[in-house]
Write an enzyme that holds these catalytic residues in place. Structure first.
Site: not given
Ligand SMILES: Cc1cc2nc3c(=O)[nH]c(=O)nc-3n(C[C@H](O)[C@H](O)[C@H](O)COP(=O)(O)OP(=O)(O)OC[C@H]3O[C@@H](n4cnc5c(N)ncnc54)[C@H](O)[C@@H]3O)c2cc1C
Length: 552
Positions: A16, A23, A40, A44, A280-282, A436
């Site tokens: 992702t 993009r 990818s 699941c 650095i991202y995680a 309801k």
């Protein structure tokens, strides 16, 4: 200046992040490293592939490295493991798994999405041949090949989390007699005990044996069979064992690089998904994030948060400003005919953290009862006693559970209250809902409690009643008592006789009214209360009491 972004891990969060980064920046140099063969893929879907529900293995591949490269112009390196990060010189060390060649790559920014690995405790025999874990496609290939070739008769699943339970269903579909062994006193830890008891009942009805409060102490082999030994001195022979004890964040790379790690091993990140190193991202299963309800650090191994965090990390790595506000851990699982879903906090987690909460149980039909095939769903709503803010919900039923949990998850994210649930205008026609909706009913019931229109007592309070002062009244009809029993010591006064039998009651006593699921108990409470009696309604009625009483 061209940004050079390295992404480590190419499945939910990593893929992702890569697509989003491209993009945002057509000029960036983006390299995605994946240790395995596939990027990818649908983790699941793996239990359903093993169960032959998903028949074609290729359907598990959401995209291929070639297709992804063609669409996004990303340098994808499969069978390639990043084995070190040199933060001072901004270089990573990379190993080509096929050739063994090690080389270096420079970077401006890194996004880590290495996921979590199945826990494999160091117990005797854990490495025996017939013991499997399930994380990726090669794992599912091994399990499926074993089932296809050997047609095993029996299996033991160690661990009653959602992957273990999905595997139980799929093994039963394949004709395998299945036993689950779980160390806790309940299956599906995110649920509260009495809700999880319904899951256990359903599994047992489907022929799955469940041993709870029982740890596995070791494994051995005898005549081609594996024997699972437990602390209760049980020795279960089986053809196959699936370990599904939980997952542990893959933090080695981050730890070795000196990034901050939380108490439970998750990589620490801020709301921008940035680690203790600003370049650095995680994201994903490997990180420690904020719990939206409690504000405390937590970890969640779910695909939704991993995907969203991947997008946020890419935004920020490419110079944007996106924020992850925390997780509410919304999840749903199919177990045979049952759907089991939860969102937000459970009652037990709030009590553990000393966060005040109230709960209510409601049982509603999935759609109008006069339209064919309506199914009852159980809803547990957890909310704040001070302002009615919704803190969590758990729903179990056979139809319409997924849409109600999503409404409640949305309500939690919007910081809505139980009073807001009363007002929600939800789509209605007889095949889909009632005028309801079950969500409205949950809101009415919780609001009644907060406004003082009803006083509740709960299934777990019954054992603490004082027989001198407290009197239970079963308001159900006689046939219901004959069918399903009653709480010992109860008076039996069917609701429709209550008004005329008031002279039998004593204003000095405390009356606890109950029916099947709580509605008639509420109606009875309104009668007694307005006539000057002290009364409370057993929330969720006899049904919740009987499912929860194993714990009492
Ligand atoms: C059987 C199963 C069923 C599931 N079902 C559901 C479900 O129904 N709903 C749900 O919400 N979630 C489900 N999940 C959980 C969900 O798949 C994960 O939460 C999600 O995939 C996490 O994404 P991630 O990017 O953090 O890690 P992953 O998707 O696990 O990806 C991590 C990748 O990083 C690679 N990697 C690790 N270290 C390195 C390195 N040093 N160099 C290169 N590559 C590396 C790994 O090989 C791995 O492929 C399921 C998981 C499993 C295993």
């Amino acid at each position: 200046m061209t940004v050079k972004l390295l992404i480590i891990g190419g499945v939910a969060g990593g893929a992702t992040a890569a697509a989003r980064a491209r993009r945002l920046d057509e000029y960036a140099e983006i390299i995605l490293f994946e240790r395995g063969e596939y990027i990818s893929f649908a983790n699941c879907g793996l239990p359903y592939y093993i169960g032959n529900v998903i028949k074609d293995r290729d359907d598990l591949l959401v995209t291929t490295a070639t297709a992804f490269k063609a669409r996004y112009n990303i340098d994808i390196r499969i069978f390639t493991e990043v084995i070190g990060i040199d933060r001072i010189n901004k270089r990573v060390k990379v190993k080509d798994i096929m050739t063994g060649k090690v080389y270096e790559e420079t970077y401006d920014k890194i996004i880590l999405s290495p996921g979590a690995e199945p826990v494999k405790p160091p117990i005797k025999g854990i490495d025996l041949e017939n013991i499997f874990s399930l994380r990726n496609i090669p794992d599912s290939d091994l399990i499926k090949a074993r089932i296809d070739a050997d047609r095993p008769k029996s299996a033991v699943i160690v661990g009653g989390g959602f992957i273990g339970l999905e595997m139980a269903e799929n093994l039963v579909i394949r004709g395998v007699k299945t036993t689950i062994i779980e160390m806790l006193d309940q299956l599906m830890a995110p649920l509260d005990y009495e809700m999880s008891a319904m899951v256990r009942d359903h599994l047992e009805q489907k022929g799955v044996t469940c041993y709870l409060k029982e740890g596995v102490t070791g494994f051995s082999e005898k005549g081609g069979l594996t024997i699972v030994h437990t602390e209760k001195d049980r020795h279960i022979e089986c053809d196959l064992v699936i370990l599904s004890i939980g997952v542990r964040p893959e933090n080695r790379l981050a730890r070795d690089a000196g990034l901050a790690i939380g108490n439970r091993g998750g990589i620490k990140v801020n709301a921008a998904m940035r680690t203790s190193d600003s370049d650095i991202y995680a994201v994903g299963d490997a990180v420690e994030i904020k719990d939206f309800i409690s504000g405390l650090p937590t970890m969640t191994a779910l695909a939704g948060p991993a995907n969203k965090q991947g997008r946020i990390a890419a935004d920020n790595a490419m110079g944007g400003k996106s924020v992850f506000k925390g997780t509410i851990g919304t999840s749903v699982v199919k177990l045979f005919e049952l759907t089991v879903a939860s969102t937000g906090a459970s009652e037990k987690s709030l009590r553990q953290n000393n966060i005040p909460c109230m709960v209510s149980y409601t049982y509603s039909n999935s759609h109008a009862s006069y339209y064919p095939d309506a199914q009852m769903m159980a809803i547990k709503l957890v909310f704040s006693p001070s302002n009615g803010r919704i803190l969590g919900a758990q729903i179990i039923g056979m139809e319409g559970v997924d849409k109600r949990i999503d409404v409640l998850a949305t309500a939690i994210r919007g910081s809505m209250t139980v009073f807001d649930l009363e007002e929600l205008e939800l789509a209605y026609a007889p095949p889909y809902s009632s005028a309801k909706d079950p969500v409205n009913i949950a809101g009415f019931t919780a609001s009644n409690l907060l406004k003082g229109d009803v006083k509740n007592i709960y299934w777990s309070d019954i054992k603490g009643l004082d027989p001198k002062k407290d009197v239970l009244i079963d308001l159900r009809d006689k046939s219901e008592l004959i069918d399903s029993g009653t709480i010992e010591g109860s008076l039996h006064i069917p609701l429709n006789e209550l008004r005329k039998r008031l002279p039998e009651l004593d204003k000095d006593k405390n009356y606890i009214l109950y029916c099947a699921v709580g509605l008639r108990g509420y109606l009875g409470h309104r009668i007694l209360y307005q006539k000057g009696f002290k009364s409370r309604n057993l929330s969720g009625g006899y049904k919740t009491y009987t499912t929860g009483r194993g714990k009492i």
